[in-house]
Design an enzyme around this catalytic site. Structure first.
Site, PDB file in Angstrom:
ATOM      1  N   GLU A  77      -8.261  -3.478   9.296  1.00  0.00           N
ATOM      2  CA  GLU A  77      -9.272  -3.224   8.258  1.00  0.00           C
ATOM      3  C   GLU A  77     -10.572  -3.969   8.509  1.00  0.00           C
ATOM      4  O   GLU A  77     -11.638  -3.510   8.130  1.00  0.00           O
ATOM      5  CB  GLU A  77      -8.717  -3.592   6.878  1.00  0.00           C
ATOM      6  N   ASP A 101      -5.005  -3.408   5.332  1.00  0.00           N
ATOM      7  CA  ASP A 101      -4.330  -4.177   4.277  1.00  0.00           C
ATOM      8  C   ASP A 101      -3.156  -3.387   3.711  1.00  0.00           C
ATOM      9  O   ASP A 101      -3.271  -2.182   3.461  1.00  0.00           O
ATOM     10  CB  ASP A 101      -5.301  -4.510   3.138  1.00  0.00           C
ATOM     11  N   TYR A 113      -0.536 -12.799   1.447  1.00  0.00           N
ATOM     12  CA  TYR A 113      -1.411 -11.716   0.981  1.00  0.00           C
ATOM     13  C   TYR A 113      -1.791 -11.900  -0.496  1.00  0.00           C
ATOM     14  O   TYR A 113      -0.918 -12.067  -1.352  1.00  0.00           O
ATOM     15  CB  TYR A 113      -0.678 -10.387   1.174  1.00  0.00           C
TER      16      TYR A 113
END
Length: 705
Positions: free
Chosen positions: A9, A105, A313
């Site tokens: 990303e 992601d 995350y």
């Protein structure tokens, strides 16, 4: 042998993956190795097309042309980042690329970033999915050993498309209808408008609140030279009353009387650690403790995840871990076994860590587990002050759930004076447990011990005191409590709530007064103009539920999009027939230097500015700006006002200083050691110190003796 293309990303993530996969040949926009080619997006490279892409007539905003409801929404390459898209597309379509790994992601928006790029590149090559919760080398290696079939995430992609298209359909039509009807820059959306309505509702509750006086009654009695405070309690266990006559009558009745102890109860209690952090809870605490905005906390978390690789995350809505993480807990403790955490870490490393349902539950984790430290060793000196604060919150919460409970003995004493009940409470700490991690924790419980008192003993009352208080209105919402309200009403997701709040600020619909969020006149008028249904969180919540159903395959996205189109027709119809008026009450006498129309004074997060009233002109001019420069007297942030040579720093304490004088003073200070220089030196020292903050530190210390 054909190569595998990996699509990340962001460049930083792409470079990390390339290093782990031993790709060393860096080109313009990608890195190549013998088996893999790693390339990256820059966030979204593709977006939904503007209305004029369907028909040039939509270039001019005209209420009679609404609603705009294309049969199928088109996507276009974002011009600003088209060069990188062309690079990615050329790599995707290389003849020697046999397979593509989506490594954006691991979430709804990340899926959309990749799928739109792949769709625009017209590829039908086999797809795999890298789905990881941390960006450490170990996590990346493990992820590539366990790549998923991309088809498993098809429903997530459909949910992402549905969310994007619904926002376009409702947002474009409602915003254009409001703006053209009332000739003002007015924007609304399916999430931001009910969020704004909640802020307004809270202000109305505060405005309409009528305070009431209430009364409490305390008595003091002595035992063994210690004074104990007893509080009156009624038959419903309430410790206050709105009746002054009642409290005065009791006060007079018990004067010069003795208090008879009728009950003494001692109970051993345990208090367990709060749950692990999800993003919303972390944003709440960061706002409450440090005053960070939701957007700022997410930005800091993203850096700790991507750049430093010390936290997992961030965009997660779970406060639990999955069972496969349990075996890695000790490695994660070792990674944070530095500085202030060492004492607790060393205790945990010597103990047998047991997982339990309070923090490990597979059924309560959907895409990602709670935010916890990674197995990557942390060097505190490498973190900025703000990064350290967020890291500290996460580490302390992680360590606390692994620690034993806080244990104490609660003593409740009940006394009787002339038929009236009085109570006293005391707590004796038996074991700090997880609270050892939080030495500076503010606790609402009082942990003062209670002297030994026997049942049936009689105490002499020394003092009788009636206290008068007033009921308080509900507090104004701040970013932390607004996040709570949004979560309760299912408005937005963990990934979007910060952006929604930021958009309300940037549209000048809300502003800040200290930490409090208040609605502006523009915001209030907007709520009067939009259809009632769009203001209710219930409607938006039902839409979010449908998006969730799409992501799990329970609902077809086309059914949802059809509903959004019908709803947009109703919105436009309601706005067209409205008789309401919009009035700029922040109009100034300043004329726009571009078009000559009058300018509006608005207050943003960083200060005041003038904005042209003509939405097509949209000229902006800064009036005053809150800077990061500090007042030499009180050290608060300075406000910069004026233009050119007249620019002046002003502080709320009264200090004033011309910018030229300030710059001269700063130049003179350059010869002195700055705070930055000192921090740099301390960082280099802390790296050396941290090498000894490990499980062998105690053994080394003993050897030195």
């Amino acid at each position: 042998m054909k190569k595998t293309l990996v699509l990340a990303e962001k460049p930083s993530v792409g470079r990390d993956i390339a290093r782990v996969l031993e790709c060393k040949n860096e080109k313009n926009g990608y890195i190549e190795g013998s088996k893999y080619i790693v390339t990256w997006a820059l966030g979204h490279l593709i977006t939904l097309a503007d209305p004029e892409n369907y028909d040039q007539k939509y270039k001019v905003w005209n209420i009679e042309e609404l609603p705009i409801l294309p049969k199928h929404l088109k996507t276009v390459v974002i011009k600003k980042t088209s060069k990188q898209f062309n690079t990615v597309k050329s790599q995707i379509n290389r003849d020697d690329v046999g397979e593509i790994v989506i490594a954006t992601d691991a979430g709804r928006e990340g899926e959309l970033v990749a799928r739109w790029i792949l769709q625009k590149s017209n590829t039908d090559k086999p797809l795999k999915r890298l789905w990881i919760s941390s960006s450490t080398d170990k996590a990346i290696k493990d992820g590539f050993k366990n790549l998923k079939e991309a088809s498993k995430y098809e429903n997530l992609y459909n949910s992402a498309i549905a969310r994007a298209e619904a926002d376009w359909i409702v947002g474009i039509n409602a915003t254009r209808a409001l703006t053209t009807k009332f000739n003002a820059q007015l924007s609304c959306g399916r999430v931001q408008t009910p969020t704004l309505a909640m802020i307004h509702k809270r202000e109305e509750e505060i405005r309409n609140f009528t305070p009431r006086e209430y009364y409490t009654l305390d008595v003091k009695a002595k035992i063994s030279n210690e004074t104990i405070k007893f509080t009156w309690q009624d038959k419903k266990n309430l410790t206050s009353t709105f009746s002054k006559d009642k409290i005065d009558s009791i006060s007079n009745k018990i004067k010069n009387k003795d208090l008879e102890i009728i009950e003494v109860n001692k109970v051993d209690k345990k208090k367990y650690s709060p749950s692990l952090y999800d993003l919303t809870e972390l944003q709440r605490d960061a706002n409450k403790i440090y005053g960070f905005s939701a957007k700022e906390t997410l930005s800091i978390m993203q850096k700790l995840y991507e750049h430093h690789k010390v936290l997992t995350y961030p965009r997660t809505d779970s406060r639990y871990l999955t069972s496969d993480i349990v075996d890695t807990l000790k490695d994660r403790i070792k990674a944070v076994n530095v500085s202030d955490y060492s004492k607790v870490c060393n205790k945990l490393l010597k103990s047998n860590i047991k997982a339990n349902k309070s923090f490990v539950d597979d059924s309560k984790v959907s895409d990602h587990h709670a935010i916890i430290p990674t197995e990557e060793r942390v060097f505190i000196g490498n973190l900025s002050e703000k990064e350290r604060k967020i890291f500290d919150l996460v580490v302390k919460r992680f360590l606390s759930v692994l620690c034993p409970p806080f244990e104490y003995t609660e003593t409740k004493v009940k006394g009787n004076v002339e038929g009236e009940i009085f109570i006293a409470k005391g707590n004796k700490i038996n074991s700090l447990g997880w609270k050892e991690t939080y030495k500076d924790l503010d606790d609402e419980e009082n942990y003062e011990s209670m002297p030994n008192i026997s049942k049936n003993s009689t105490l002499k009352i020394d003092d009788v005191k009636v206290k008068v208080g007033k009921t308080n209105p509900p507090p104004y919402l701040n970013e932390g409590t607004l996040l709570t309200s949004m979560e309760k009403n299912n408005l937005g997701t963990v990934a979007t709530r910060a952006d929604i709040i930021e958009k309300l600020f940037n549209s000048f619909l809300i502003e800040q007064k200290g930490k409090d969020i208040v609605i502006t006149s523009k915001g209030k008028q907007l709520l009067d103009l939009v259809p009632t249904e769009l203001k209710t969180p219930e409607l938006t919540s039902s839409w979010e539920k449908k998006l969730q159903d799409i992501s799990t395959g329970k609902l077809n996205k086309n059914i949802f999009i059809k509903e959004m189109k019908e709803y947009s027709k109703d919105i436009v119809k309601d706005i067209k027939k409205s008789d309401s008026k919009f009035k700029h009450d922040n109009l100034t006498k300043n004329k726009c230097p571009e078009c000559g129309k009058y300018m509006l004074e608005v207050k943003g997060k960083r200060g005041k500015m003038l904005v042209c009233e003509d939405r097509e002109c949209n000229t902006r001019k800064i009036v005053s700006q809150i800077t990061n420069s500090r007042c030499p007297i009180c050290h608060k942030k300075l406000e910069l006002r004026g233009e050119g040579e007249a620019k002046t720093f002003i502080c709320s304490c009264g200090h004033r200083e011309k910018l030229s004088v300030y710059n001269k003073r700063k130049q003179e200070d350059k010869n002195k050691a700055s705070k930055k220089d000192i921090n740099k030196y301390l960082k280099s020292q802390s790296k050396d110190v941290e090498n000894f903050n490990n499980p062998f530190a105690e053994a080394l210390a003993k050897l030195k003796k």
